[in-house]
Structure formats: structure tokens, C-alpha cells
Motif scaffolding. Structure first.
Motif, PDB file in Angstrom:
ATOM      1  N   ILE A  46       0.869  -1.173   0.000  1.00 23.88           N
ATOM      2  CA  ILE A  46       0.000   0.000   0.000  1.00 23.88           C
ATOM      3  C   ILE A  46       0.906   1.223   0.000  1.00 23.88           C
ATOM      4  O   ILE A  46       2.092   1.135   0.305  1.00 23.88           O
ATOM      5  CB  ILE A  46      -0.973   0.019   1.203  1.00 23.88           C
ATOM      6  N   ALA A  47       0.349   2.360  -0.354  1.00 23.48           N
ATOM      7  CA  ALA A  47       1.131   3.603  -0.419  1.00 23.48           C
ATOM      8  C   ALA A  47       1.682   3.940   0.957  1.00 23.48           C
ATOM      9  O   ALA A  47       1.065   3.638   1.981  1.00 23.48           O
ATOM     10  CB  ALA A  47       0.258   4.735  -0.928  1.00 23.48           C
ATOM     11  N   ASP A  48       2.845   4.576   0.991  1.00 23.37           N
ATOM     12  CA  ASP A  48       3.423   5.017   2.254  1.00 23.37           C
ATOM     13  C   ASP A  48       2.478   5.990   2.939  1.00 23.37           C
ATOM     14  O   ASP A  48       1.841   6.822   2.284  1.00 23.37           O
ATOM     15  CB  ASP A  48       4.765   5.717   2.023  1.00 23.37           C
ATOM     16  N   PHE A  49       2.422   5.904   4.257  1.00 24.53           N
ATOM     17  CA  PHE A  49       1.536   6.769   5.031  1.00 24.53           C
ATOM     18  C   PHE A  49       1.906   8.240   4.828  1.00 24.53           C
ATOM     19  O   PHE A  49       1.033   9.097   4.718  1.00 24.53           O
ATOM     20  CB  PHE A  49       1.588   6.389   6.513  1.00 24.53           C
ATOM     21  N   SER A  50       3.192   8.523   4.739  1.00 24.32           N
ATOM     22  CA  SER A  50       3.624   9.910   4.544  1.00 24.32           C
ATOM     23  C   SER A  50       3.148  10.460   3.198  1.00 24.32           C
ATOM     24  O   SER A  50       2.773  11.628   3.094  1.00 24.32           O
ATOM     25  CB  SER A  50       5.138  10.027   4.660  1.00 24.32           C
ATOM     26  N   ALA A  51       3.121   9.616   2.173  1.00 29.60           N
ATOM     27  CA  ALA A  51       2.641  10.050   0.860  1.00 29.60           C
ATOM     28  C   ALA A  51       1.147  10.356   0.905  1.00 29.60           C
ATOM     29  O   ALA A  51       0.675  11.315   0.275  1.00 29.60           O
ATOM     30  CB  ALA A  51       2.930   8.988  -0.184  1.00 29.60           C
ATOM     31  N   VAL A  52       0.407   9.567   1.659  1.00 23.36           N
ATOM     32  CA  VAL A  52      -1.031   9.794   1.801  1.00 23.36           C
ATOM     33  C   VAL A  52      -1.284  11.121   2.509  1.00 23.36           C
ATOM     34  O   VAL A  52      -2.091  11.939   2.066  1.00 23.36           O
ATOM     35  CB  VAL A  52      -1.691   8.636   2.580  1.00 23.36           C
ATOM     36  N   LEU A  53      -0.555  11.360   3.605  1.00 26.59           N
ATOM     37  CA  LEU A  53      -0.724  12.619   4.339  1.00 26.59           C
ATOM     38  C   LEU A  53      -0.347  13.818   3.483  1.00 26.59           C
ATOM     39  O   LEU A  53      -1.015  14.848   3.515  1.00 26.59           O
ATOM     40  CB  LEU A  53       0.128  12.608   5.613  1.00 26.59           C
ATOM     41  N   LYS A  54       0.727  13.674   2.728  1.00 28.93           N
ATOM     42  CA  LYS A  54       1.172  14.769   1.866  1.00 28.93           C
ATOM     43  C   LYS A  54       0.124  15.093   0.802  1.00 28.93           C
ATOM     44  O   LYS A  54      -0.172  16.254   0.543  1.00 28.93           O
ATOM     45  CB  LYS A  54       2.495  14.388   1.201  1.00 28.93           C
ATOM     46  N   ALA A  55      -0.456  14.064   0.202  1.00 31.74           N
ATOM     47  CA  ALA A  55      -1.489  14.275  -0.813  1.00 31.74           C
ATOM     48  C   ALA A  55      -2.713  14.956  -0.217  1.00 31.74           C
ATOM     49  O   ALA A  55      -3.291  15.853  -0.822  1.00 31.74           O
ATOM     50  CB  ALA A  55      -1.878  12.943  -1.444  1.00 31.74           C
ATOM     51  N   GLN A  56      -3.083  14.560   0.995  1.00 32.02           N
ATOM     52  CA  GLN A  56      -4.238  15.171   1.645  1.00 32.02           C
ATOM     53  C   GLN A  56      -3.940  16.607   2.049  1.00 32.02           C
ATOM     54  O   GLN A  56      -4.793  17.473   1.958  1.00 32.02           O
ATOM     55  CB  GLN A  56      -4.670  14.335   2.848  1.00 32.02           C
ATOM     56  N   ALA A  57      -2.705  16.883   2.484  1.00 31.79           N
ATOM     57  CA  ALA A  57      -2.333  18.242   2.881  1.00 31.79           C
ATOM     58  C   ALA A  57      -2.293  19.194   1.689  1.00 31.79           C
ATOM     59  O   ALA A  57      -2.553  20.383   1.827  1.00 31.79           O
ATOM     60  CB  ALA A  57      -0.975  18.227   3.572  1.00 31.79           C
ATOM     61  N   ARG A  73       3.663  -4.043  -6.324  1.00 31.86           N
ATOM     62  CA  ARG A  73       4.949  -3.374  -6.225  1.00 31.86           C
ATOM     63  C   ARG A  73       5.791  -3.725  -7.440  1.00 31.86           C
ATOM     64  O   ARG A  73       5.986  -4.898  -7.740  1.00 31.86           O
ATOM     65  CB  ARG A  73       5.656  -3.821  -4.943  1.00 31.86           C
ATOM     66  N   PRO A  74       6.297  -2.729  -8.160  1.00 29.26           N
ATOM     67  CA  PRO A  74       7.113  -3.025  -9.340  1.00 29.26           C
ATOM     68  C   PRO A  74       8.499  -3.515  -8.929  1.00 29.26           C
ATOM     69  O   PRO A  74       9.291  -2.777  -8.371  1.00 29.26           O
ATOM     70  CB  PRO A  74       7.202  -1.674 -10.055  1.00 29.26           C
ATOM     71  N   THR A  75       8.748  -4.791  -9.140  1.00 29.54           N
ATOM     72  CA  THR A  75      10.050  -5.379  -8.840  1.00 29.54           C
ATOM     73  C   THR A  75      10.421  -6.348  -9.950  1.00 29.54           C
ATOM     74  O   THR A  75       9.574  -6.777 -10.726  1.00 29.54           O
ATOM     75  CB  THR A  75      10.046  -6.150  -7.504  1.00 29.54           C
TER      76      THR A  75
END
Length: 122
Positions: A46-57, A73-75
Motif C-alpha cells: 500500500i502507499a506510504d503513510f507519509s505520501a497519503v498525508l502529503k497528498a491530503q495536505a 509493487r514493481p520489482t
């Protein structure tokens, strides 16, 4: 374009969301490890929590980045099409555990501050 209007953040809600996010990530990591030998299995995350918060902010809202949306996940995969790397999963598991512990610590600290504010030494 005007900057997004900031809203007060509830530390209890934030820490609860962070703990749920870490638990969901940990469950996906466990699923990835369990399917490490399954031909064609693609590692999930799942997306990083920090990325989610940043998008919402930034005012993009929850619609643009769902914090619990499962993504592949692209690997680089193995010859049988499996894309799980056990070393990477173990590292992600340790990071998820650390995120969960941080969320619980934030929750406890916030409750302690609230108890102090109302004058209860529980």
C-alpha cells in the motif's frame, strides 16, 4: 491559486490511522512472504503513510490516494514470474513494526496529555 486551508489534526485520529495503516501493510507483507514460491505471484503493498498525508495536505483529498488501496509493487521477478524478494519483505516488515510502535507511542502520549489537562492522574 490559493493555498489549501489547513484543518486541525487530531493526534488520536492520526495515530489511529497510522496504526491501521501499519497493520494493513504488515498483513500484506505476510501474504507476500507466504506466496514467495507461488509461480506468477506479484508482491503487493500500500502507499506510504507519509505520501497519503502529503497528498491530503496538498488538497488532493482522499480520492486521489486511498491509504488502504492495494497496489502491485514493481520489482524484478524470478523466472517463474514471482516478484517477491524475501529480503525486501523482511526489511518492509521491520519498518511496518517501527511505524506501528510510533503510532502507539503517539496515541499514549496524547492520552497522557489529555489526562493531565483534565487533572486526572490515572
Amino acid at each position: 491559486m490559493a493555498p489549501p486551508v489547513s484543518q486541525p489534526v487530531s493526534m488520536l485520529a492520526l495515530s489511529s490511522s497510522m496504526a491501521r495503516h501499519a497493520a494493513t501493510r504488515h498483513a500484506l507483507i505476510s501474504q507476500n512472504i507466504a506466496n514467495a514460491d507461488t509461480p506468477g505471484y506479484k508482491a503487493k503493498d500500500i502507499a506510504d503513510f507519509s505520501a497519503v498525508l502529503k497528498a491530503q495536505a496538498m488538497g488532493q483529498g482522499e480520492a486521489s490516494l486511498d491509504p488502504m488501496a492495494v497496489i502491485e509493487r514493481p520489482t524484478v521477478g524470478s523466472p517463474n514470474g514471482n516478484s517477491v524478494s524475501l529480503e525486501e519483505e523482511l526489511m518492509r516488515g521491520a519498518a511496518a513494526k517501527q511505524d506501528h510502535q510510533l503510532a502507539i507511542s503517539m496515541y499514549r502520549s496524547t492520552l497522557g496529555l489529555m489526562k493531565t489537562a483534565v487533572g486526572k492522574n490515572l
